[in-house]
Scaffold this motif. Structure first.
Motif, PDB file in Angstrom:
ATOM      1  N   VAL A 179      -0.940   6.803   4.076  1.00  0.00           N
ATOM      2  CA  VAL A 179      -0.845   5.392   3.694  1.00  0.00           C
ATOM      3  C   VAL A 179       0.334   5.226   2.745  1.00  0.00           C
ATOM      4  O   VAL A 179       0.200   5.262   1.519  1.00  0.00           O
ATOM      5  CB  VAL A 179      -2.148   4.887   3.054  1.00  0.00           C
ATOM      6  N   ARG A 188       3.807   2.764   3.037  1.00  0.00           N
ATOM      7  CA  ARG A 188       4.538   1.795   3.865  1.00  0.00           C
ATOM      8  C   ARG A 188       6.047   1.990   3.811  1.00  0.00           C
ATOM      9  O   ARG A 188       6.737   1.740   4.789  1.00  0.00           O
ATOM     10  CB  ARG A 188       4.193   0.363   3.441  1.00  0.00           C
ATOM     11  N   ARG A 234      -7.457  10.443   1.679  1.00  0.00           N
ATOM     12  CA  ARG A 234      -7.044   9.429   0.705  1.00  0.00           C
ATOM     13  C   ARG A 234      -7.836   9.563  -0.597  1.00  0.00           C
ATOM     14  O   ARG A 234      -7.455   8.980  -1.612  1.00  0.00           O
ATOM     15  CB  ARG A 234      -7.237   8.030   1.285  1.00  0.00           C
ATOM     16  N   ASP A 239       0.862  -1.188   0.000  1.00  0.00           N
ATOM     17  CA  ASP A 239       0.000   0.000   0.000  1.00  0.00           C
ATOM     18  C   ASP A 239       0.893   1.231   0.000  1.00  0.00           C
ATOM     19  O   ASP A 239       1.470   1.583   1.028  1.00  0.00           O
ATOM     20  CB  ASP A 239      -0.901   0.022   1.241  1.00  0.00           C
TER      21      ASP A 239
END
Length: 348
Positions: free
Chosen positions: A70, A72, A138, A64
């Protein structure tokens, strides 16, 4: 050995002997990496190369890496803006916003391809209506067409870097306030309203060539009493037949609280696959993943396997070559504008 139907996760930054055994199981088809699996570009490259080298065709390796909160992989990677930033940019200058979005989509994908990642679970196609805290920034925009056009630009950049795009969360998570990681969201709107609003970005992106879709762990009670990801109505009747989608369908994580109503992990996996998913995700629960592997040892779906092959990355820069690329340098300049002016006080 073909792709199995399960995507699972790993404990740390290197493979254990037990994990190697799990990855060689015929029901395994892919690996999703998290921040705990990342230490440096060099370390994660070695990890991914080892995963890819275990079998033929190679297991799919995903992450992700949407941007914003978001993302990683951070240290050693460019810090990407949240999708909502592109939406704000779009309100100021739509033509330039699309160009910027495409460049940053390319940057995200090129950096991931340089370490061997096959694809990122992005872009988010949900509407940013201010109701869902788990979606929040998002989402690209609150308007369906705005989401579709920015997501298309993002996907064009992603494809240019040799990576497939995954739209989520079908048919739209933006209207419900509950977080499906912790609760069971229910959307009570009729199909007509969903078609006119939330599903517009998905339909547009399917027409533009979207490679894969992840359904929402949400019940749309006026359409079906099942979660969308466990619903033949949503995945086969609507997504495949009505919208004409021919790409891969990934389940959302079967360990999320909203999925508990589907039963045991084995039952959840069977139900999601029977509804129309090509691959299911089981994350942060090794016991659940092992249960699914045991349950699916004889599972076979040749059509799904043909679709999954198309999710492999198609180009790969070395990091040194990428960092000499003028396109990468230009994209970094755009990112620096965001870092200096996240409130969009930009010279457009």
């Amino acid at each position: 050995m073909s792709h199995g139907p399960l995507m699972l996760d790993l404990e740390g930054t290197t493979l254990t002997e037990h994990e190697r055994e799990l990855l060689l199981h015929p029901a395994t088809g892919g690996v999703i990496l998290f921040s705990r699996n990342y230490q440096s570009p060099e370390q994660v490259t070695a990890l991914i190369d080892e995963i890819h080298g275990l079998r033929t065709p190679p297991l799919l390796v995903a992450v992700d890496q949407e941007g914003g909160r978001v993302q990683r992989f951070r240290d050693g990677f460019t810090h990407l803006p949240p999708a909502a930033w592109f939406g704000e940019l779009n309100r100021l200058n739509s033509k330039k916003a699309r160009a910027v979005t495409q460049r940053i989509g390319w940057l995200m994908a090129a950096e991931l391809r340089a370490v061997g990642i096959d694809f990122s679970f992005a872009p988010v196609l949900d509407l940013g209506l201010g109701l869902s805290s788990v979606i929040g920034d998002r989402a690209f925009d609150s308007k369906p067409i705005g989401v579709a056009e920015l997501a298309h630009a993002w996907m064009m950049g992603v494809h240019e870097a040799g990576m497939a795009a995954v739209g989520k969360h079908f048919p739209g998570h933006g209207w419900v306030s509950e977080d499906s990681h912790c609760e069971l969201p229910v959307d009570c709107r009729p199909m007509g309203e969903l078609l006119m609003e939330d599903m517009v970005p998905f339909q547009r992106m399917i027409d533009y060539g979207l490679d894969a879709i992840m359904p929402a762990h949400v019940i749309y009670e006026q359409v079906d009493r099942e979660l969308a990801g466990f619903s033949r109505i949503w995945l086969k009747d609507v997504l495949r037949d009505q919208l004409g989608f021919h790409g891969v369908i990934f389940s959302d994580d079967l360990t999320m609280a909203a999925a508990e109503q589907a039963g045991s992990y084995a039952d959840r996996a069977r139900s999601a696959l029977a509804a129309g998913c090509d691959m299911v995700l089981v994350c942060n629960n090794p016991t659940g993943a092992a249960e699914v592997l045991d349950a699916l040892v004889e599972y076979s779906n040749p059509a799904a396997q043909m679709r999954l092959v198309r999710m492999h990355g198609r180009k790969r820069f070395s990091r040194d070559t990428l960092h000499l690329n003028q396109k990468w340098k230009n994209a970094l300049q755009l990112i620096s504008q965001y870092e200096e002016n996240p409130s969009l006080d930009l010279d457009l």
